[in-house]
Design a protein around this motif. Structure first.
Motif, PDB file in Angstrom:
ATOM      1  N   PRO A   1      -6.867   1.776  -4.532  1.00  0.00           N
ATOM      2  CA  PRO A   1      -6.322   0.843  -5.474  1.00  0.00           C
ATOM      3  C   PRO A   1      -4.847   0.477  -4.693  1.00  0.00           C
ATOM      4  O   PRO A   1      -4.398  -0.655  -4.559  1.00  0.00           O
ATOM      5  CB  PRO A   1      -5.704   1.423  -6.644  1.00  0.00           C
ATOM      6  CG  PRO A   1      -6.082   2.898  -6.611  1.00  0.00           C
ATOM      7  CD  PRO A   1      -7.070   3.158  -5.542  1.00  0.00           C
ATOM      8  N   ALA A   2      -4.333   1.433  -3.715  1.00  0.00           N
ATOM      9  CA  ALA A   2      -3.091   0.940  -3.006  1.00  0.00           C
ATOM     10  C   ALA A   2      -3.613   0.143  -1.917  1.00  0.00           C
ATOM     11  O   ALA A   2      -2.541  -0.926  -1.595  1.00  0.00           O
ATOM     12  CB  ALA A   2      -2.704   2.317  -2.463  1.00  0.00           C
TER      13      ALA A   2
ATOM     14  N   GLY B   1       3.078   1.723  -2.995  1.00  0.00           N
ATOM     15  CA  GLY B   1       2.110   2.065  -4.218  1.00  0.00           C
ATOM     16  C   GLY B   1       1.746   3.519  -4.177  1.00  0.00           C
ATOM     17  O   GLY B   1       1.768   4.120  -5.124  1.00  0.00           O
ATOM     18  N   ILE B   2       1.618   4.357  -3.184  1.00  0.00           N
ATOM     19  CA  ILE B   2       1.127   5.571  -3.004  1.00  0.00           C
ATOM     20  C   ILE B   2       2.538   6.382  -3.044  1.00  0.00           C
ATOM     21  O   ILE B   2       2.504   7.412  -4.108  1.00  0.00           O
ATOM     22  CB  ILE B   2       0.681   5.822  -1.409  1.00  0.00           C
ATOM     23  CG1 ILE B   2      -0.583   5.365  -1.476  1.00  0.00           C
ATOM     24  CG2 ILE B   2       0.672   7.363  -1.469  1.00  0.00           C
ATOM     25  CD1 ILE B   2      -1.540   5.415  -0.235  1.00  0.00           C
TER      26      ILE B   2
ATOM     27  N   GLN C   1      -2.060  12.625   0.698  1.00  0.00           N
ATOM     28  CA  GLN C   1      -2.118  10.929  -0.296  1.00  0.00           C
ATOM     29  C   GLN C   1      -2.961  10.201   0.370  1.00  0.00           C
ATOM     30  O   GLN C   1      -3.132   9.082   0.139  1.00  0.00           O
ATOM     31  CB  GLN C   1      -0.585  10.591  -0.010  1.00  0.00           C
ATOM     32  CG  GLN C   1       0.359  11.350  -0.483  1.00  0.00           C
ATOM     33  CD  GLN C   1       1.855  10.666  -0.524  1.00  0.00           C
ATOM     34  OE1 GLN C   1       2.088  10.397   0.787  1.00  0.00           O
ATOM     35  NE2 GLN C   1       2.556  10.636  -1.576  1.00  0.00           N
TER      36      GLN C   1
ATOM     37  N   GLY D   1       4.094   4.561  -6.963  1.00  0.00           N
ATOM     38  CA  GLY D   1       3.421   4.476  -7.949  1.00  0.00           C
ATOM     39  C   GLY D   1       2.239   5.314  -8.309  1.00  0.00           C
ATOM     40  O   GLY D   1       1.625   5.029  -9.504  1.00  0.00           O
ATOM     41  N   GLY D   2       2.088   6.350  -7.365  1.00  0.00           N
ATOM     42  CA  GLY D   2       1.224   7.310  -7.712  1.00  0.00           C
ATOM     43  C   GLY D   2      -0.211   6.962  -7.271  1.00  0.00           C
ATOM     44  O   GLY D   2      -1.223   7.455  -7.944  1.00  0.00           O
ATOM     45  N   LEU D   3      -0.518   5.777  -6.558  1.00  0.00           N
ATOM     46  CA  LEU D   3      -1.675   5.040  -6.646  1.00  0.00           C
ATOM     47  C   LEU D   3      -2.715   6.088  -5.554  1.00  0.00           C
ATOM     48  O   LEU D   3      -2.057   6.466  -4.469  1.00  0.00           O
ATOM     49  CB  LEU D   3      -1.836   3.750  -5.959  1.00  0.00           C
ATOM     50  CG  LEU D   3      -0.716   2.745  -6.880  1.00  0.00           C
ATOM     51  CD1 LEU D   3      -1.063   1.306  -6.385  1.00  0.00           C
ATOM     52  CD2 LEU D   3      -1.552   2.627  -8.271  1.00  0.00           C
ATOM     53  N   SER D   4      -3.917   6.093  -5.721  1.00  0.00           N
ATOM     54  CA  SER D   4      -4.565   6.440  -4.869  1.00  0.00           C
ATOM     55  C   SER D   4      -5.123   5.501  -3.753  1.00  0.00           C
ATOM     56  O   SER D   4      -4.731   4.403  -3.774  1.00  0.00           O
ATOM     57  CB  SER D   4      -6.032   7.093  -5.505  1.00  0.00           C
ATOM     58  OG  SER D   4      -6.715   6.011  -6.049  1.00  0.00           O
TER      59      SER D   4
ATOM     60  N   MET E   1       1.018  -1.207  -0.079  1.00  0.00           N
ATOM     61  CA  MET E   1      -0.015   0.158  -0.077  1.00  0.00           C
ATOM     62  C   MET E   1       0.921   1.293   0.115  1.00  0.00           C
ATOM     63  O   MET E   1       0.700   2.217  -0.894  1.00  0.00           O
ATOM     64  CB  MET E   1      -0.920  -0.021   1.308  1.00  0.00           C
ATOM     65  CG  MET E   1      -1.690   1.227   1.458  1.00  0.00           C
ATOM     66  SD  MET E   1      -1.101   2.738   2.014  1.00  0.00           S
ATOM     67  CE  MET E   1      -0.307   2.174   3.595  1.00  0.00           C
TER      68      MET E   1
ATOM     69  N   ALA F   1      -3.821  -3.389  -3.499  1.00  0.00           N
ATOM     70  CA  ALA F   1      -2.609  -3.900  -3.721  1.00  0.00           C
ATOM     71  C   ALA F   1      -1.946  -4.502  -2.520  1.00  0.00           C
ATOM     72  O   ALA F   1      -1.502  -5.456  -2.710  1.00  0.00           O
ATOM     73  CB  ALA F   1      -1.647  -2.717  -4.343  1.00  0.00           C
TER      74      ALA F   1
END
Length: 315
Positions: A85-86, A75-76, A147, A79-82, A72, A89
């Motif tokens: 989705p983080a 990824g944030i 974030q 990976g620039g995930l919100s 998680m 993951a």
């Protein structure tokens, strides 16, 4: 619906109702504590499925907790995930790693199983330290408030954080209660009691234990991902042996093989350490004495003793 089922649903639903209502009356300090306890209790629920119901003593569950947290967090961060989705993951990472470890660890039994799970957990911990350029090692890294916005909801806000923790705990508790009362869960209990007899009856015990380990690891990873997301931090200490021992203690204190045991044990030990640390710097001595006393006088844990003495049908 039988009377027994109604009592069980009333008990567990009542706990969730109390926790939901507590949000509106608790002072800020205990409000934050209870949010943290609910996330950690979800971790203990995952551990209880493997240890309490299946009878497999793992010393490596910190691997799954940290897998969810770092999948998680990284990824944030990179990976620039919100958050959504983080978090997903993190859950997927826990499921994949627990499945892979199960394929190896379930070739062993007893002490060998404990050693294998501990070995892989330590490997995970050392991996986090080795890639310190990204993970920041023991120092860890902070997940910024900006974030942690989920669909416009600020998860760093105490009220939102509490309800997110409550949602995770409610899902984990409900899933645990449903599973242990389903045929799959009953087979797990039978494996714990007498695996040879279960095999003689025609059940594939390996598949059931594999399923239990994947479910256990996935719930633990979800708790790890939620902890990092809600409290804004990921660090290597969460992958250490200490965080493999903690859920074992929480489950033993609350009552292994009971649905409510993980929450009771987590709540009890959290406040035992919190209150004793306010009295003396030797707070672990006080905690140790209380734990030994509970082991002597309530060997089945707090909920386990209630089941033994008061309500034998307590799941």
């Amino acid at each position: 619906m039988t009377r027994q089922t109604a009592r069980i649903l009333a008990l567990h639903g009542g706990l969730l109702a109390v926790l939901f209502a507590a949000q509106f009356v608790l002072p800020a300090y205990h409000h934050g504590n209870l949010a943290r306890i609910m996330v950690l209790a979800s971790y203990a629920i995952g551990y209880n499925i493997l240890f309490g119901y299946t009878g497999l003593l793992s010393l490596g569950h910190a691997l799954f907790f940290a897998a969810g947290m770092y999948a998680m967090g990284l990824g944030i961060q990179y990976g620039g995930l919100s958050p959504a989705p983080a978090f997903l993951a993190g859950v997927v990472a826990g499921a994949l790693i627990s499945g892979a470890l199960a394929l190896l660890a379930l070739r062993t039994t007893g002490v060998a199983f404990m050693i294998v799970t501990l070995m892989f957990a330590q490997a995970g911990y050392l991996t986090i330290l080795y890639f310190g350029e990204y993970t920041r090692g023991d120092e860890g890294f902070v997940i910024q408030t900006a974030q942690r916005m989920l669909w416009g909801i600020n998860l760093s806000d105490p009220v939102n954080r509490y309800f997110a923790a409550f949602g995770l705990f409610a899902i984990s508790l409900s899933l645990s209660l449903w599973m242990v009362r389903a045929p799959f869960g009953r087979v797990l209990v039978a494996i714990r009691e007498n695996e040879d007899r279960v095999q003689m009856l025609g059940y594939d015990t390996y598949v059931h234990k594999l399923g239990a380990m994947v479910v256990s690891g996935t719930i633990s990873a979800a708790a790890g991902a939620a902890y990092g997301l809600l409290f804004g931090y990921a660090g290597a200490s969460f992958a250490s042996v200490q965080y493999s021992i903690f859920p074992l203690l929480w489950v033993l204190l609350g009552g292994a093989g009971t649905v409510l045991g993980p929450f009771i044990g987590t709540l009890f030990m959290f406040y035992l350490i919190d209150l004793s640390s306010g009295v003396t710097t030797a707070y672990m001595l006080i905690a140790g004495v209380v734990l030994v006393a509970l082991t002597l006088f309530a060997p089945q844990g707090l909920a386990g003793e209630v089941r033994r003495r008061v309500w034998r049908g307590l799941p």
